[in-house]
Structure formats: structure tokens, C-alpha cells
Write a protein that holds these residues in place. Sequence first.
Motif, PDB file in Angstrom:
ATOM      1  N   ASP A  42      37.726  81.575  19.094  1.00 49.04           N
ATOM      2  CA  ASP A  42      39.070  82.100  19.340  1.00 49.04           C
ATOM      3  C   ASP A  42      39.628  81.549  20.650  1.00 49.04           C
ATOM      4  O   ASP A  42      40.802  81.156  20.715  1.00 49.04           O
ATOM      5  CB  ASP A  42      39.046  83.627  19.393  1.00 49.04           C
ATOM      6  N   TYR A  43      38.808  81.505  21.688  1.00 49.43           N
ATOM      7  CA  TYR A  43      39.280  80.955  22.965  1.00 49.43           C
ATOM      8  C   TYR A  43      39.705  79.500  22.788  1.00 49.43           C
ATOM      9  O   TYR A  43      40.774  79.089  23.259  1.00 49.43           O
ATOM     10  CB  TYR A  43      38.186  81.046  24.035  1.00 49.43           C
ATOM     11  N   SER A  44      38.885  78.724  22.113  1.00 51.04           N
ATOM     12  CA  SER A  44      39.185  77.317  21.902  1.00 51.04           C
ATOM     13  C   SER A  44      40.488  77.127  21.140  1.00 51.04           C
ATOM     14  O   SER A  44      41.292  76.238  21.455  1.00 51.04           O
ATOM     15  CB  SER A  44      38.033  76.646  21.139  1.00 51.04           C
ATOM     16  N   PHE A  68      45.571  77.482  26.146  1.00 50.82           N
ATOM     17  CA  PHE A  68      46.416  76.316  26.378  1.00 50.82           C
ATOM     18  C   PHE A  68      45.575  75.047  26.445  1.00 50.82           C
ATOM     19  O   PHE A  68      45.997  73.980  25.988  1.00 50.82           O
ATOM     20  CB  PHE A  68      47.220  76.485  27.671  1.00 50.82           C
ATOM     21  N   ILE A  69      44.374  75.137  26.993  1.00 52.56           N
ATOM     22  CA  ILE A  69      43.476  73.986  27.070  1.00 52.56           C
ATOM     23  C   ILE A  69      43.158  73.469  25.669  1.00 52.56           C
ATOM     24  O   ILE A  69      43.122  72.263  25.423  1.00 52.56           O
ATOM     25  CB  ILE A  69      42.164  74.355  27.799  1.00 52.56           C
ATOM     26  N   GLY A  70      42.959  74.393  24.737  1.00 49.28           N
ATOM     27  CA  GLY A  70      42.540  73.998  23.397  1.00 49.28           C
ATOM     28  C   GLY A  70      43.651  73.459  22.522  1.00 49.28           C
ATOM     29  O   GLY A  70      43.467  72.481  21.796  1.00 49.28           O
ATOM     30  N   THR A  71      44.836  74.100  22.567  1.00 47.39           N
ATOM     31  CA  THR A  71      45.904  73.711  21.634  1.00 47.39           C
ATOM     32  C   THR A  71      47.265  73.507  22.292  1.00 47.39           C
ATOM     33  O   THR A  71      48.236  73.206  21.596  1.00 47.39           O
ATOM     34  CB  THR A  71      46.053  74.778  20.524  1.00 47.39           C
ATOM     35  N   GLY A  72      47.347  73.696  23.592  1.00 47.96           N
ATOM     36  CA  GLY A  72      48.615  73.456  24.271  1.00 47.96           C
ATOM     37  C   GLY A  72      49.722  74.413  23.886  1.00 47.96           C
ATOM     38  O   GLY A  72      50.899  74.138  24.099  1.00 47.96           O
ATOM     39  N   GLY A  73      49.360  75.549  23.312  1.00 48.17           N
ATOM     40  CA  GLY A  73      50.364  76.539  22.929  1.00 48.17           C
ATOM     41  C   GLY A  73      51.050  76.266  21.611  1.00 48.17           C
ATOM     42  O   GLY A  73      51.985  76.974  21.241  1.00 48.17           O
ATOM     43  N   THR A  74      50.599  75.254  20.861  1.00 45.24           N
ATOM     44  CA  THR A  74      51.278  74.905  19.610  1.00 45.24           C
ATOM     45  C   THR A  74      51.069  75.952  18.522  1.00 45.24           C
ATOM     46  O   THR A  74      51.822  75.987  17.553  1.00 45.24           O
ATOM     47  CB  THR A  74      50.793  73.541  19.082  1.00 45.24           C
ATOM     48  N   ALA A 102      29.935  79.930  27.861  1.00 45.74           N
ATOM     49  CA  ALA A 102      29.148  78.741  27.520  1.00 45.74           C
ATOM     50  C   ALA A 102      29.490  78.228  26.125  1.00 45.74           C
ATOM     51  O   ALA A 102      29.673  77.017  25.919  1.00 45.74           O
ATOM     52  CB  ALA A 102      27.657  79.071  27.617  1.00 45.74           C
ATOM     53  N   LEU A 103      29.595  79.126  25.158  1.00 43.81           N
ATOM     54  CA  LEU A 103      29.919  78.706  23.795  1.00 43.81           C
ATOM     55  C   LEU A 103      31.361  78.205  23.676  1.00 43.81           C
ATOM     56  O   LEU A 103      31.666  77.373  22.826  1.00 43.81           O
ATOM     57  CB  LEU A 103      29.695  79.858  22.813  1.00 43.81           C
ATOM     58  N   SER A 104      32.237  78.686  24.556  1.00 45.01           N
ATOM     59  CA  SER A 104      33.615  78.198  24.546  1.00 45.01           C
ATOM     60  C   SER A 104      33.664  76.722  24.920  1.00 45.01           C
ATOM     61  O   SER A 104      34.479  75.962  24.380  1.00 45.01           O
ATOM     62  CB  SER A 104      34.474  79.015  25.519  1.00 45.01           C
ATOM     63  N   MET A 105      32.798  76.296  25.824  1.00 45.08           N
ATOM     64  CA  MET A 105      32.733  74.876  26.169  1.00 45.08           C
ATOM     65  C   MET A 105      32.305  74.051  24.954  1.00 45.08           C
ATOM     66  O   MET A 105      32.862  72.983  24.686  1.00 45.08           O
ATOM     67  CB  MET A 105      31.764  74.651  27.327  1.00 45.08           C
ATOM     68  N   VAL A 106      31.329  74.553  24.229  1.00 44.49           N
ATOM     69  CA  VAL A 106      30.860  73.858  23.029  1.00 44.49           C
ATOM     70  C   VAL A 106      31.973  73.804  21.981  1.00 44.49           C
ATOM     71  O   VAL A 106      32.229  72.761  21.371  1.00 44.49           O
ATOM     72  CB  VAL A 106      29.611  74.553  22.448  1.00 44.49           C
TER      73      VAL A 106
END
Length: 348
Positions: free
Chosen positions: A140-142, A146-152, A306-310
Motif C-alpha cells: 500500500d505504501y509503495s 508520492f515516491i511510488g506513483t507521483g500522486g497519479t 523494510a518491506l516497503s523498500m522491497v
Amino acid sequence: MAHTKALMISVIIPTYNRGEELKELLSSLGNQTYPRDYFEIIVVDDGSTDGTESTVKSLAKAYGLCLRYFYQENRGPGPSRNLGMAKARGDVFVFIDSDCIASPDWLEQIASAMSTGEIDAFGGRDTFHPDFPVLLKAIDYSMTSFIGTGGTRGRSGLQVARYYPRSFNMGFRREVYEKIGGMRNLRHGQDIEFSNRIHRNGFRVAFLPDVVVFHKRRTSMKRFFKQIFNWGVTRINLGRIDRQMLRPVHALPALAVAVYLLLALGALHSRYALLTWLGATGLAGFILIFAFIQAALIHRSIRVGALSMVALCVQVIAYGLGFLSGACKMLFSRGQEPVEGFTKHYYD
């Protein structure tokens, strides 16, 4: 919240062998704060073999829901939603996916926003439920940061591309459907193409952060990789339909993956390439550390951090490879048939 106007809402749920997930979703719809006389549930079973019909009908009876069930041979999510819209009786049509749980005031918030007459279509927020396991919180975090999807995918504040409501949590007035018709027969991305036509026809579209669903998403990194890979492929198909749906920002993950791999190969033969690769690795590491801290603080869990980084690494690599795969297949394909990603064992 006071009811400003009693709108009839049709909740459309396409499903395929998701009987267990529907239990949680229908339970959440049975606990809505919006009056039951003013919403109906339409379940379109796309050829399930897991006893979905009996599950759905027993739950509808248990929760006292106005639910109508329709069965069709397996044709995909787009045609399923089209059947649901054709059967709907409401003033407002709403889509929710079977792997979601509606917040208690979900329909209440929708009715409040649509009653103002200021918008014609909307997308809502998807987030994690506190009871979700660690992996789903990391994914969910990914998918929502904003890092993951840029707010799209919908957020307040800065966005790097136009917002398109997605089928896990979106809705629109009946008049929208009557003007633009149904969804295309795309295996993936049919909701983005549908939202693009809503924009193209001049309807007013908004992101509603208070219209919330809890999204379970994929339950393993392998499934997550396949899903995101297919989304990368899908972006190529969407761009072929309308260039508005393919922007430079959508190519960034593919560009990052391609450049990083080329630098890694060049590092074997060039000191300059080695230094550049090390710099790129350092930048990626800095971003991942920031994500770790942010996710860990949000969830108060080092494991989620940690899992969010993965999950972020999987997301960028999978989307980038899918985009590159789709682009290559498009170059060598004949005609305008959509290019495909994973089709066999997609849910394994």
C-alpha cells in the motif's frame, strides 16, 4: 452527516472466483451509514466456479441488502462492468473491486459530494486497514506514496500527471454513461481508458479523499510483480488508443531500469561508467532509506519500512520491464491488437 439529497446509488461489483473476498466486501456494504433504501448492489459473476452465487445470495439475505446477481461466461472485467451498468437503476453508478472493503461512510460521502451538483465523476482514496498484514501495508505504501506513483492514483497536493479515477473506487452520474457508453474490452487499463473518455467529453472530474476503501491488493511479491508488469505493458496499449494517456512521466521507470542496467554493464569496461553507476546506486539507496523512514513512521513498524523498500524496488523494476516489453512488442506487432503481458498463471 446530514443527507442533503437522497440519491439512488448503484454499486457495481465484477467478480471472478473471489467468493471469499466478497464476504468482507458485502459485510462492509451491510454496515454503511447511508440508508439501505437508497442503494443497490449489482454483482456480475464473470464465470466463477467457486460457488460465488450461493455465497453472494446468502450474504445478501443475512445483511438485508438489495442485491441483484448476474452471471455471464468469462469475458473480462470491462464487459462485466458494462453488464452491471446496463442493469443499474441508480442516479449514480459506483465501481468497487472485490478485493476492497468499503469504509462505513463510503456511500454517505459519495452522496454528499454528488448532491452538490458540482462534479460529474470522481475517484476515491484507497488505503490500508489497520488489521492488514505487514506485506499488504508495505505494498500500500509503495502504491499510494508520492515516491511510488507521483500522486497519479489520487492524492491531495502535487501530482505529476492528470488524475484518472480507477475502478477500485470510482463513480459517475448516469448521464455520463448514457453519453460515453461502456468500457472497452481491454484486459487491463479499461478503467483508465473509460476515465479518459469522461475527461474528453468535458465532464467535471474530482478526487475525493474522504471516499475511502481499504484495498487488499496482491498477497505476495510474485503476484505484485506480475500485476505491475502488466500495468507497464498496458500503458503502451493506452498510448496507442490516445496519446493523452501516455506521457513522458509514464516512461520514467522504464528509463531508470534501462539506464541502470546499461551503466552496470558499462561499469565492467569503463571507470566513468562505474562511477556513474555507483552514483545512481547511491541516489537509489537514499530514496529507499527515505521511504523506509517514512513508511516505518506511518505504520510504526520497522518491518513495514523494510518491506516497503522491497515493494518499491519490485514496483519500479516490474513497471519498467513491462513498459519496455510492451514497447518492443508494439514495434514488431502487426495491426492494432493490444500487446499482452502475463496471461497464464497470472494469479499464481
